[in-house]
Scaffold this motif. Structure first.
Motif, PDB file in Angstrom:
ATOM      1  N   ASN A   1     -32.569  -0.382   6.874  1.00  0.00           N
ATOM      2  CA  ASN A   1     -32.199   0.400   8.064  1.00  0.00           C
ATOM      3  C   ASN A   1     -30.721   0.745   8.164  1.00  0.00           C
ATOM      4  OD1 ASN A   1     -34.935   0.331   9.367  1.00  0.00           O
ATOM      5  ND2 ASN A   1     -34.545  -1.865   9.172  1.00  0.00           N
TER       6      ASN A   1
ATOM      7  N   VAL B   1     -25.577   2.562  -1.787  1.00  0.00           N
ATOM      8  CA  VAL B   1     -25.528   3.745  -0.922  1.00  0.00           C
ATOM      9  C   VAL B   1     -26.960   4.256  -0.791  1.00  0.00           C
ATOM     10  CG1 VAL B   1     -24.526   6.031  -0.585  1.00  0.00           C
ATOM     11  CG2 VAL B   1     -23.206   4.237  -1.724  1.00  0.00           C
TER      12      VAL B   1
ATOM     13  N   ASP C   1     -27.193   2.792   6.236  1.00  0.00           N
ATOM     14  CA  ASP C   1     -26.860   3.908   5.347  1.00  0.00           C
ATOM     15  C   ASP C   1     -26.198   3.412   4.067  1.00  0.00           C
ATOM     16  OD1 ASP C   1     -27.702   6.143   7.096  1.00  0.00           O
ATOM     17  OD2 ASP C   1     -26.201   5.271   8.427  1.00  0.00           O
ATOM     18  N   ILE C   2     -25.418   2.352   4.228  1.00  0.00           N
ATOM     19  CA  ILE C   2     -24.788   1.712   3.073  1.00  0.00           C
ATOM     20  C   ILE C   2     -24.942   0.214   3.285  1.00  0.00           C
ATOM     21  CG2 ILE C   2     -22.581   1.261   1.888  1.00  0.00           C
ATOM     22  CD1 ILE C   2     -21.634   4.025   2.987  1.00  0.00           C
TER      23      ILE C   2
ATOM     24  N   THR D   1     -28.562   6.355   1.860  1.00  0.00           N
ATOM     25  CA  THR D   1     -29.012   7.583   2.531  1.00  0.00           C
ATOM     26  C   THR D   1     -27.985   8.698   2.299  1.00  0.00           C
ATOM     27  OG1 THR D   1     -27.779   7.114   4.553  1.00  0.00           O
ATOM     28  CG2 THR D   1     -30.022   6.225   4.421  1.00  0.00           C
ATOM     29  N   ASP D   2     -28.360   9.912   2.658  1.00  0.00           N
ATOM     30  CA  ASP D   2     -27.424  11.042   2.550  1.00  0.00           C
ATOM     31  C   ASP D   2     -26.207  10.827   3.441  1.00  0.00           C
ATOM     32  OD1 ASP D   2     -29.086  12.208   0.759  1.00  0.00           O
ATOM     33  OD2 ASP D   2     -30.070  13.545   2.212  1.00  0.00           O
ATOM     34  N   LYS D   3     -26.474  10.250   4.630  1.00  0.00           N
ATOM     35  CA  LYS D   3     -25.375   9.940   5.534  1.00  0.00           C
ATOM     36  C   LYS D   3     -24.394   8.996   4.848  1.00  0.00           C
ATOM     37  CE  LYS D   3     -26.303   9.648  10.449  1.00  0.00           C
ATOM     38  NZ  LYS D   3     -26.941   8.809  11.474  1.00  0.00           N
ATOM     39  N   GLY D   4     -24.931   8.037   4.137  1.00  0.00           N
ATOM     40  CA  GLY D   4     -24.099   7.072   3.412  1.00  0.00           C
ATOM     41  C   GLY D   4     -23.313   7.743   2.301  1.00  0.00           C
ATOM     42  N   LYS D   5     -23.978   8.661   1.567  1.00  0.00           N
ATOM     43  CA  LYS D   5     -23.312   9.386   0.467  1.00  0.00           C
ATOM     44  C   LYS D   5     -22.136  10.201   0.992  1.00  0.00           C
ATOM     45  CE  LYS D   5     -27.026   9.985  -2.904  1.00  0.00           C
ATOM     46  NZ  LYS D   5     -28.340  10.047  -2.208  1.00  0.00           N
TER      47      LYS D   5
ATOM     48  N   ALA E   1     -23.191   6.279  11.739  1.00  0.00           N
ATOM     49  CA  ALA E   1     -23.588   5.795  10.413  1.00  0.00           C
ATOM     50  C   ALA E   1     -23.453   4.283  10.402  1.00  0.00           C
ATOM     51  CB  ALA E   1     -22.682   6.412   9.350  1.00  0.00           C
TER      52      ALA E   1
END
Lengths: 286, 332
Positions: free
Chosen positions: B151, B167, B153-154, B169-173, B124
């Motif tokens: 590009n 935040v 995630d956070i 992306t889902d990965k970031g969440k 991530a």
């Protein structure tokens, strides 16, 4: 210090008379502060030439790309020793090179401008302020500096224990990315095929990893024992700041003590690495 | 209104991440700034322009085992490398994140490079927007920008006492617990102003400049080391070699560079890129002509590392400018 006008004058003379077809010198880099190498083929590029205390590069490596071609080159004292080395090792023809030697008070640290006066570490230990070899001299010959201790960095390292030294170098070599910039910039590194690129047999693995990095760096250092002219280019170009000069200077000191020889002071004295005297082995085993 | 995380909460969070996965972040190693695996959050450097080496090492290591082949009970077994642990990279700059996205084109295009995909899937990216820039930075001319959220995630942007957190992306969440975020009335500081590089239309100009003596003249100065390739986030060439002993074979890949003599030497000894000029031209043509032609985006992301690290000032910004202005004699 600024010798740009003198260098331009000499370059103009040599190019216009047809003595050479290329002058290798320096021009201002794109940061507006430092210098970079410049190849001048046309008289109308002569005004780009500069020389001041930012001109750190040892240009003599480029002579190997111009074998047999009449070339003028700007050299500082340390660089001039590289030409002696290359003549001694039959890599450069003396009569093809017009040497514009510059009296050098030392070059400034990277990123600093000509007026900063803050010299690179090796320049502070340097005793040679007038080139050992030149056709034309720019600047007033300087009396040689009286540097009381020419190897303070090496003796400092020698005082450490074997374990400490090993730990130090292991850590330094672990950072090596095997970009070979040290080799590429070194006037003493000119093998048509470097041992590190031998594929069959493969002498050093391709892995960019501590053990193989150590083999690479120590083998290169040994190949330069008694051949390094202490221009510090390897250390300057290293992108991960490995103190390569320290290693080369250690071997230089050993050779100086064993054989009373310093590389590149002249072009005639037989090189310790390529000669063998029976009595030599007496000293080495100690 | 923006989502906000205080500096204190950020450190706590990074400490948590460090416990559950590999945390990689900028650290000081002697005079260098390098992405390193973090053992204590105190080692993380927050105040920096950009790292000496790019973060590509963490997706595409300088040397990596691809697989082992072993003999077991008379059977030959191939054991592929597996990336087990999740990684979070903290402090990646938008330009470098763009660089990793560029590497996805060659590595993830089918047939995808499995090991690269594993690295990418398990990593991530927690980006840090640039408040200042190096004199050599030019990302805004190369399709990105100092605050580009595209590009990562956070994306964190430093403000007084903490960071604005986007935040993305889902990965970031999944990475950043909601309870660490508050809403605050802070606005993003202005992006640093970068030097402009005339990259518009450069691909076509590069094509026209292919046979120009320009490249040989540039190669006069080039010492043909591999620094530019190895500090570059988007140079991805490698060499592969087998390490063999009695018990097993290990297949290893390591970075290689088109600047190496012999990079294109083939069986029989012929080398289609035997001159220094042709090798130098290759590097810039790959970034500015072949990559755009193949994948539709410039292969240089303007991080400026090659400009900073080149021992002889081969400056891609100047090359782009010069090629744009070349008077090409005739079209073949």
């Amino acid at each position: 210090m600024d010798f740009s006008e003198e260098i331009r004058g000499k370059a103009k003379e040599l190019l216009e008379s047809g003595t050479v077809d290329c002058v290798i010198g320096y021009e201002r880099a794109t940061d507006g502060v430092g210098a970079r190498p410049l190849f001048v083929y046309q008289p109308n590029d002569i005004d780009r030439l500069i020389f001041d205390q930012t001109c750190t590069h040892n240009l003599t490596k480029y002579l190997l790309n111009r074998k047999g071609k009449a070339t003028a080159i700007v050299v500082k004292p340390c660089d001039s020793r590289a030409i002696n080395l290359l003549i001694n090792e039959s890599q450069v023809q003396r009569d093809k090179v017009s040497i514009i030697g510059v009296v050098c008070p030392g070059v400034v640290k990277a990123g600093l401008d000509n007026t900063s006066g803050e010299l690179q570490d090796t320049c502070r230990m340097c005793q040679q302020h007038t080139p050992v070899l030149y056709d034309f001299l720019v600047g007033e010959p300087a009396s040689e500096a009286d540097v009381p201790d020419t190897y303070p960095d090496v003796t400092g390292m020698e005082d450490k224990s074997a374990g400490e030294r090993r730990a130090f170098w292991e850590e330094q070599f672990s950072r090596c990315i095997r970009c070979y910039a040290c080799r590429q910039v070194c006037p003493g590194c000119y093998c048509p095929e470097c041992f590190v690129e031998r594929l069959d047999p493969m002498w050093v693995g391709i892995r960019i990893a501590p053990e193989e990095n150590e083999v690479w760096n120590t083998m290169r250092a040994f190949h330069l024992a008694g051949r390094c002219i202490d221009c510090n280019e390897c250390e300057r170009v290293c992108p991960v700041n490995i103190p390569l000069s320290l290693l080369n200077r250690k071997l230089g000191k050993e050779v100086e003590e064993l054989f009373n020889f310093q590389a590149g002071i002249d072009a005639e004295t037989a090189m310790p690495f390529s000669t063998f005297e029976k009595e030599e082995k007496l000293g080495i085993s100690e | 209104m923006s989502e906000f995380i205080s500096k204190k909460d950020l450190l706590t969070w990074l400490g948590q991440l460090m416990e559950e996965r590999n945390l990689v972040a900028p650290t000081r190693v002697d005079d260098l700034l390098l992405f390193s695996k973090i053992d204590q959050v105190e080692d993380i450097v927050f105040d920096f322009d950009n790292t000496t080496l790019s973060p590509k090492e963490w997706f595409y290591p300088s040397s990596e085992t691809l697989f082992y082949v072993e003999q077991k009970d008379g059977q030959t077994e191939l054991i592929p490398a597996v990336i087990e642990k999740e990684t979070a990279i903290f402090g990646i700059r938008p330009c470098d994140a763009q660089g990793m996205a560029m590497n996805d084109f060659p590595f993830l295009e089918e047939p995808a490079d499995d090991l690269y995909r594993q690295h990418r899937d398990k990593t991530a990216l927690i980006g840090l927007a640039c408040i200042t820039a190096c004199p050599e930075c030019f990302c805004s001319s190369m399709g990105s920008g100092p605050h580009d959220p595209a590009n990562v995630d956070i994306l964190l942007t430093e403000v007084a006492d903490g960071y604005i957190a986007q935040v993305l992306t889902d990965k970031g969440k999944a990475l950043l617990p909601d309870n660490l975020l508050t809403t605050a009335d802070v606005s993003s500081p202005p992006a640093p102003v970068l030097s402009e590089v005339p990259s518009d239309g450069i691909a076509e100009k590069m094509r026209q400049a292919f046979d120009e003596p320009f490249w040989d003249r540039l190669a006069d100065r080039c010492i043909h080391c591999n620094i530019c390739s190895y500090v570059c986030p988007t140079c991805y060439c490698f060499d592969v070699r087998d390490y063999t002993d009695k018990e097993r074979i290990e297949r290893v890949r390591s970075w290689e560079s088109c600047q190496s003599p012999g990079f294109t030497r083939i069986a029989g000894g012929h080398d289609p890129r035997s001159t220094k000029g042709s090798r130098l031209r290759q590097r810039f043509s790959h970034k500015l002509l072949y990559f755009p032609r193949q994948f539709g985006a410039l292969g240089c992301i303007g991080c400026g590392r090659c400009v900073r690290a080149c021992p002889v000032n081969i400056d891609i910004r100047e090359i782009i400018q010069d090629v744009q202005q070349l008077e090409v004699k005739s079209e073949a």
